[in-house]
Design a protein around this motif. Structure first.
Motif, PDB file in Angstrom:
ATOM      1  N   VAL A 345      40.640  42.492  15.988  1.00 24.51           N
ATOM      2  CA  VAL A 345      40.503  41.751  14.546  1.00 24.51           C
ATOM      3  C   VAL A 345      40.660  40.386  14.717  1.00 24.51           C
ATOM      4  CG1 VAL A 345      41.793  41.556  12.439  1.00 24.51           C
ATOM      5  CG2 VAL A 345      41.243  43.906  13.645  1.00 24.51           C
ATOM      6  N   TYR A 346      39.923  39.362  14.268  1.00 23.75           N
ATOM      7  CA  TYR A 346      40.289  37.957  14.369  1.00 23.75           C
ATOM      8  C   TYR A 346      39.797  37.542  13.202  1.00 23.75           C
ATOM      9  CZ  TYR A 346      39.687  33.374  15.980  1.00 23.75           C
ATOM     10  OH  TYR A 346      39.804  31.956  16.272  1.00 23.75           O
ATOM     11  N   LEU A 347      40.635  36.573  12.719  1.00 24.60           N
ATOM     12  CA  LEU A 347      40.067  35.577  11.694  1.00 24.60           C
ATOM     13  C   LEU A 347      40.062  34.057  12.082  1.00 24.60           C
ATOM     14  CD1 LEU A 347      41.881  36.619   8.222  1.00 24.60           C
ATOM     15  CD2 LEU A 347      39.556  37.255   8.931  1.00 24.60           C
ATOM     16  N   PRO A 348      38.625  33.561  12.040  1.00 26.81           N
ATOM     17  CA  PRO A 348      38.518  32.316  12.483  1.00 26.81           C
ATOM     18  C   PRO A 348      39.343  31.065  11.829  1.00 26.81           C
ATOM     19  CG  PRO A 348      36.558  32.695  11.106  1.00 26.81           C
ATOM     20  CD  PRO A 348      37.347  34.209  10.998  1.00 26.81           C
ATOM     21  N   ASN A 349      39.617  30.081  12.394  1.00 23.72           N
ATOM     22  CA  ASN A 349      40.202  28.952  12.068  1.00 23.72           C
ATOM     23  C   ASN A 349      39.273  28.105  11.317  1.00 23.72           C
ATOM     24  OD1 ASN A 349      38.956  27.875  14.192  1.00 23.72           O
ATOM     25  ND2 ASN A 349      40.802  27.323  15.371  1.00 23.72           N
ATOM     26  N   VAL A 350      38.878  28.281  10.149  1.00 22.03           N
ATOM     27  CA  VAL A 350      38.147  27.658   9.429  1.00 22.03           C
ATOM     28  C   VAL A 350      38.882  26.715   8.558  1.00 22.03           C
ATOM     29  CG1 VAL A 350      35.880  27.381   8.399  1.00 22.03           C
ATOM     30  CG2 VAL A 350      36.266  29.632   9.509  1.00 22.03           C
ATOM     31  N   TYR A 351      38.366  26.255   7.419  1.00 21.15           N
ATOM     32  CA  TYR A 351      39.124  25.414   6.566  1.00 21.15           C
ATOM     33  C   TYR A 351      40.205  25.836   5.769  1.00 21.15           C
ATOM     34  CZ  TYR A 351      34.776  22.863   7.604  1.00 21.15           C
ATOM     35  OH  TYR A 351      33.655  22.039   8.131  1.00 21.15           O
ATOM     36  N   GLU A 352      40.376  27.208   5.708  1.00 18.77           N
ATOM     37  CA  GLU A 352      41.609  27.795   4.887  1.00 18.77           C
ATOM     38  C   GLU A 352      42.115  29.090   5.683  1.00 18.77           C
ATOM     39  OE1 GLU A 352      43.351  28.847   0.482  1.00 18.77           O
ATOM     40  OE2 GLU A 352      41.207  28.613   0.965  1.00 18.77           O
ATOM     41  N   PRO A 353      42.815  28.504   6.966  1.00 18.35           N
ATOM     42  CA  PRO A 353      43.399  29.716   7.775  1.00 18.35           C
ATOM     43  C   PRO A 353      44.254  30.464   7.041  1.00 18.35           C
ATOM     44  CG  PRO A 353      43.771  27.643   8.839  1.00 18.35           C
ATOM     45  CD  PRO A 353      43.288  27.264   7.375  1.00 18.35           C
ATOM     46  N   PRO A 354      44.371  31.839   7.439  1.00 18.30           N
ATOM     47  CA  PRO A 354      45.304  32.897   6.654  1.00 18.30           C
ATOM     48  C   PRO A 354      46.847  32.527   6.777  1.00 18.30           C
ATOM     49  CG  PRO A 354      44.563  33.919   8.694  1.00 18.30           C
ATOM     50  CD  PRO A 354      43.979  32.534   8.593  1.00 18.30           C
ATOM     51  N   THR A 355      47.605  33.097   6.071  1.00 16.03           N
ATOM     52  CA  THR A 355      49.171  32.748   6.348  1.00 16.03           C
ATOM     53  C   THR A 355      49.449  33.739   7.585  1.00 16.03           C
ATOM     54  OG1 THR A 355      49.470  32.591   3.990  1.00 16.03           O
ATOM     55  CG2 THR A 355      51.371  33.304   5.345  1.00 16.03           C
ATOM     56  N   PRO A 356      50.218  32.989   8.419  1.00 13.31           N
ATOM     57  CA  PRO A 356      50.651  33.804   9.676  1.00 13.31           C
ATOM     58  C   PRO A 356      51.333  34.932   9.334  1.00 13.31           C
ATOM     59  CG  PRO A 356      51.572  31.502   9.716  1.00 13.31           C
ATOM     60  CD  PRO A 356      51.155  31.611   8.311  1.00 13.31           C
ATOM     61  N   ALA A 357      51.348  35.835  10.475  1.00 16.16           N
ATOM     62  CA  ALA A 357      51.712  37.214   9.993  1.00 16.16           C
ATOM     63  C   ALA A 357      53.294  37.144  10.018  1.00 16.16           C
ATOM     64  CB  ALA A 357      51.432  38.011  11.545  1.00 16.16           C
ATOM     65  N   PRO A 358      53.598  38.301   9.089  1.00 18.34           N
ATOM     66  CA  PRO A 358      55.291  38.250   8.834  1.00 18.34           C
ATOM     67  C   PRO A 358      55.993  38.107  10.187  1.00 18.34           C
ATOM     68  CG  PRO A 358      53.889  39.919   7.628  1.00 18.34           C
ATOM     69  CD  PRO A 358      53.099  39.392   8.785  1.00 18.34           C
ATOM     70  N   ILE A 359      57.072  37.692   9.871  1.00 17.95           N
ATOM     71  CA  ILE A 359      58.251  37.593  11.043  1.00 17.95           C
ATOM     72  C   ILE A 359      59.072  38.782  11.147  1.00 17.95           C
ATOM     73  CG2 ILE A 359      58.110  34.800  11.218  1.00 17.95           C
ATOM     74  CD1 ILE A 359      60.550  34.873   9.495  1.00 17.95           C
ATOM     75  N   ALA A 360      59.503  38.960  12.049  1.00 20.91           N
ATOM     76  CA  ALA A 360      60.685  40.007  12.364  1.00 20.91           C
ATOM     77  C   ALA A 360      61.874  39.747  11.246  1.00 20.91           C
ATOM     78  CB  ALA A 360      60.941  40.246  13.875  1.00 20.91           C
ATOM     79  N   ARG A 361      62.233  40.854  10.940  1.00 18.83           N
ATOM     80  CA  ARG A 361      63.526  40.844  10.081  1.00 18.83           C
ATOM     81  C   ARG A 361      64.589  40.938  10.848  1.00 18.83           C
ATOM     82  NH1 ARG A 361      65.037  41.323   4.839  1.00 18.83           N
ATOM     83  NH2 ARG A 361      62.670  41.061   4.022  1.00 18.83           N
ATOM     84  N   LEU A 362      65.269  39.880  10.949  1.00 22.35           N
ATOM     85  CA  LEU A 362      66.966  39.969  11.896  1.00 22.35           C
ATOM     86  C   LEU A 362      68.021  40.786  11.000  1.00 22.35           C
ATOM     87  CD1 LEU A 362      66.795  36.571  13.606  1.00 22.35           C
ATOM     88  CD2 LEU A 362      65.497  38.640  14.159  1.00 22.35           C
ATOM     89  N   LYS A 363      68.917  41.097  11.648  1.00 25.36           N
ATOM     90  CA  LYS A 363      70.036  41.601  11.001  1.00 25.36           C
ATOM     91  C   LYS A 363      70.920  40.798   9.996  1.00 25.36           C
ATOM     92  CE  LYS A 363      71.869  44.470  14.884  1.00 25.36           C
ATOM     93  NZ  LYS A 363      73.137  44.713  15.664  1.00 25.36           N
ATOM     94  N   ARG A 364      70.859  39.476  10.237  1.00 22.63           N
ATOM     95  CA  ARG A 364      71.336  38.749   9.004  1.00 22.63           C
ATOM     96  C   ARG A 364      70.305  38.059   7.977  1.00 22.63           C
ATOM     97  NH1 ARG A 364      73.992  37.898  13.857  1.00 22.63           N
ATOM     98  NH2 ARG A 364      72.596  36.326  14.229  1.00 22.63           N
ATOM     99  N   THR A 365      69.073  38.575   8.209  1.00 20.75           N
ATOM    100  CA  THR A 365      68.174  38.041   7.284  1.00 20.75           C
ATOM    101  C   THR A 365      68.491  38.563   5.689  1.00 20.75           C
ATOM    102  OG1 THR A 365      66.327  38.141   8.839  1.00 20.75           O
ATOM    103  CG2 THR A 365      65.648  37.710   6.571  1.00 20.75           C
ATOM    104  N   ARG A 366      68.472  37.407   4.910  1.00 25.09           N
ATOM    105  CA  ARG A 366      68.613  38.057   3.403  1.00 25.09           C
ATOM    106  C   ARG A 366      67.455  37.351   2.513  1.00 25.09           C
ATOM    107  NH1 ARG A 366      72.929  34.516   4.621  1.00 25.09           N
ATOM    108  NH2 ARG A 366      72.915  32.607   3.438  1.00 25.09           N
TER     109      ARG A 366
END
Length: 535
Positions: A345-366
């Motif tokens: 799976v790959y989305l090309p880096n054209v004029y409106e790239p997608p939002t980066p993948a979600p980041i990992a949720r750490l213990k203190r993430t709120r």
């Protein structure tokens, strides 16, 4: 603003891939062996032996269609659909509009492995290809190296800085040496490390009292020295005092607002912690604000939701979206995600790239939705570093900060904002032509005047000399911007820009480097003059 940022920022992509994330160690986790440690048993691999790399260092070159990695093969297919053949495009037949459009690239250059021309005949006839073929081969091998499975020592980040050792910001080499990084033995290691660290080190090199940007080399103006001196009183201790964490006890928090953030927001927190290592006696609160800021995964999930997994860019083409966890559960999460990202799976880096993948949720993430009123989160990562991400345009949240700005504790960073690019959504009422993004009411138009009004310094980067010049020239025509600012840092190269070439999928001949240049401005100050009389 999503379109505006993406149009100028296609090269801002991940510094790492899923195959390399397991090798990036948090600060303070660099392995070393003391004299007595030789008598201790070495840690054993659970499988009994260390896994051999998928590719050896002398087997990194592969044409895209023959790559052992699905993501690279998928990228080659995307380029074949987007990029026009340069020989067809420049021919007289197509310049005058006769016949069909230029053919898409199908033939892979045997020297660089990229799809570059529609046929072998056009590849052989293109005398210009040799100018960029070497760079394309370099990127090809770099991307395969990131996925090769070798131990990436250049991603093993050092811990706290010795309070008696000074850090030099002359260039990457001297910085790595004075900070105690592992030896960068190859140019490829340099490129990988500079790509990972360009964002925090660009900030650090601008704000630090030992910065290479000075009055003597005319990169800092007299007005700029005032702004930087104000920030440095918060970032550093008085002359003669040791730079230690204890000195931060009575200091205010340094707030750095990173606007239009995308890849920056998905870097692992321990990479941003390197900024704290440079300023051991300062407290930081980083604000990532932009419509493409990466948010944490929903609670209880170990991989991106299935509804979006098919649209996530994989490996080095996605941002380093997940922080590198330090718990057993998180390591299992990384392994699951690595399996997921093996899908082609790959989305090309054209004029409106997608939002980066979600980041990992750490213990203190709120969640901070109730506090800021927009999708957001806050992570108190360490006592020195707090990170907040807001997925919104800055104009939507400015009212939350407008009465709290202080030039001694606050500054703005805009990484390749694309001020001088034409807007994709706004046109001039007089000429009907697209407005520049710095003047567009849907992009940077309402934002920059608000930043100037705060009197806090605004630092901007560009991905090439032409991009820096284009953005600087746009300042002279933007309403409520032209004539309303003072220079802090004059435009020029950034010693801590990425050394890795970024290639556009819509035309492999377009290559730039992330954060190549840097400059800075602030709202114009007007001296108060005493009136001698009424007339």
């Amino acid at each position: 603003m999503a379109v505006s940022l993406a149009c100028a920022r296609f090269p801002v992509r991940a510094a790492t891939s899923s195959a390399t994330r397991r090798h990036i160690l948090p600060a303070g986790r660099v392995h070393s062996r003391t004299l007595f440690s030789w008598f201790k048993s070495k840690p054993q691999n659970p499988s009994g032996k260390e896994k051999a790399p998928v590719l050896s260092q002398d087997d990194l070159f592969h044409p895209f269609s023959q790559s052992p990695f699905p993501a690279i093969r998928a990228r080659g297919e995307a380029i074949q659909k987007l990029a026009p053949c340069p020989v067809c495009a420049s021919s007289h037949h197509h310049l005058h509009g006769h016949g069909s459009q230029p053919k898409a690239v199908k033939f892979e250059c045997p020297d660089c492995g990229w799809p570059t021309h529609c046929s072998e005949e056009h590849w052989a006839a293109d005398e210009e290809h040799s100018k960029y073929c070497g760079r394309l081969r370099e990127v090809n091998e770099d991307d395969h190296d990131l996925r090769s499975g070798r131990r990436l020592r250049e991603f093993e980040l050092p811990g706290k800085q010795d309070s008696e050792a000074a850090i030099s910001f002359a260039n990457w080499d001297v910085f790595w040496y004075t900070r105690g990084f592992p030896s960068m033995d190859t140019e490829r290691s340099r490129r990988h490390a500079s790509k990972l660290l360009t964002y925090p080190l660009t900030i650090g090199s601008v704000l630090h009292q030992h910065s290479g940007l000075t009055l003597s080399n005319q990169r800092v103006t007299p007005e700029g020295s005032r702004s930087l001196a104000a920030l440095r009183t918060t970032l550093h201790v008085p002359p003669g005092a040791p730079e230690t964490e204890e000195a931060a006890a009575d200091k205010p928090q340094m707030r750095i607002f990173i606007l239009g953030a995308r890849a920056e927001s998905s870097l692992p927190p321990h990479v941003w912690e390197q900024l704290c290592m440079v300023f051991p006696s300062a407290l930081f609160h980083l604000y990532f604000i932009g419509p493409q800021v990466s948010l944490p995964k929903p609670p209880g999930t170990s991989a991106p939701p299935s509804s979006t997994s098919s649209s996530q860019p994989s490996t080095s083409e996605s941002s380093a979206a997940e922080s590198i966890p330090e718990t057993t559960e998180a390591k299992q999460t990384v392994q699951e995600e690595a399996k997921t990202e093996e899908q082609p799976v790959y989305l090309p880096n054209v004029y409106e790239p997608p939002t980066p993948a979600p980041i990992a949720r750490l213990k203190r993430t709120r969640s901070s939705l109730e506090k800021y009123g927009v999708p957001s989160y806050t992570v108190p990562y360490t006592a020195q570093l707090t990170i907040t991400g807001m997925q919104a345009n800055y104009s939507e949240v400015h009212h939350l900060f407008q009465d709290t700005f202080d030039p001694y504790t606050d500054c703005f960073f805009l990484f390749s904002p694309g001020f001088g690019f034409p807007s994709a959504t706004s046109t001039s009422d007089l000429t009907g032509e697209p407005l520049l993004q710095i003047a567009s009411p849907t992009e940077w138009g309402p934002v920059v005047p608000l930043l100037l009004a705060s009197k806090c310094p605004i630092f901007v980067t560009g991905f090439s000399p032409a991009d820096v010049e284009r953005d600087v020239q746009s300042l002279s025509t933007a309403p409520e911007v032209a004539g309303e600012f003072d220079w802090v840092i004059t435009p020029g190269p950034n010693a801590f820009g990425s050394e890795k070439w970024e290639v556009a999928d819509f035309d492999p001949r377009v290559m730039v480097k992330t954060n190549w240049g840097v400059w800075g401005i602030r709202g114009k100050t007007r001296e108060v003059r005493e009136r001698n009389g009424w007339f």
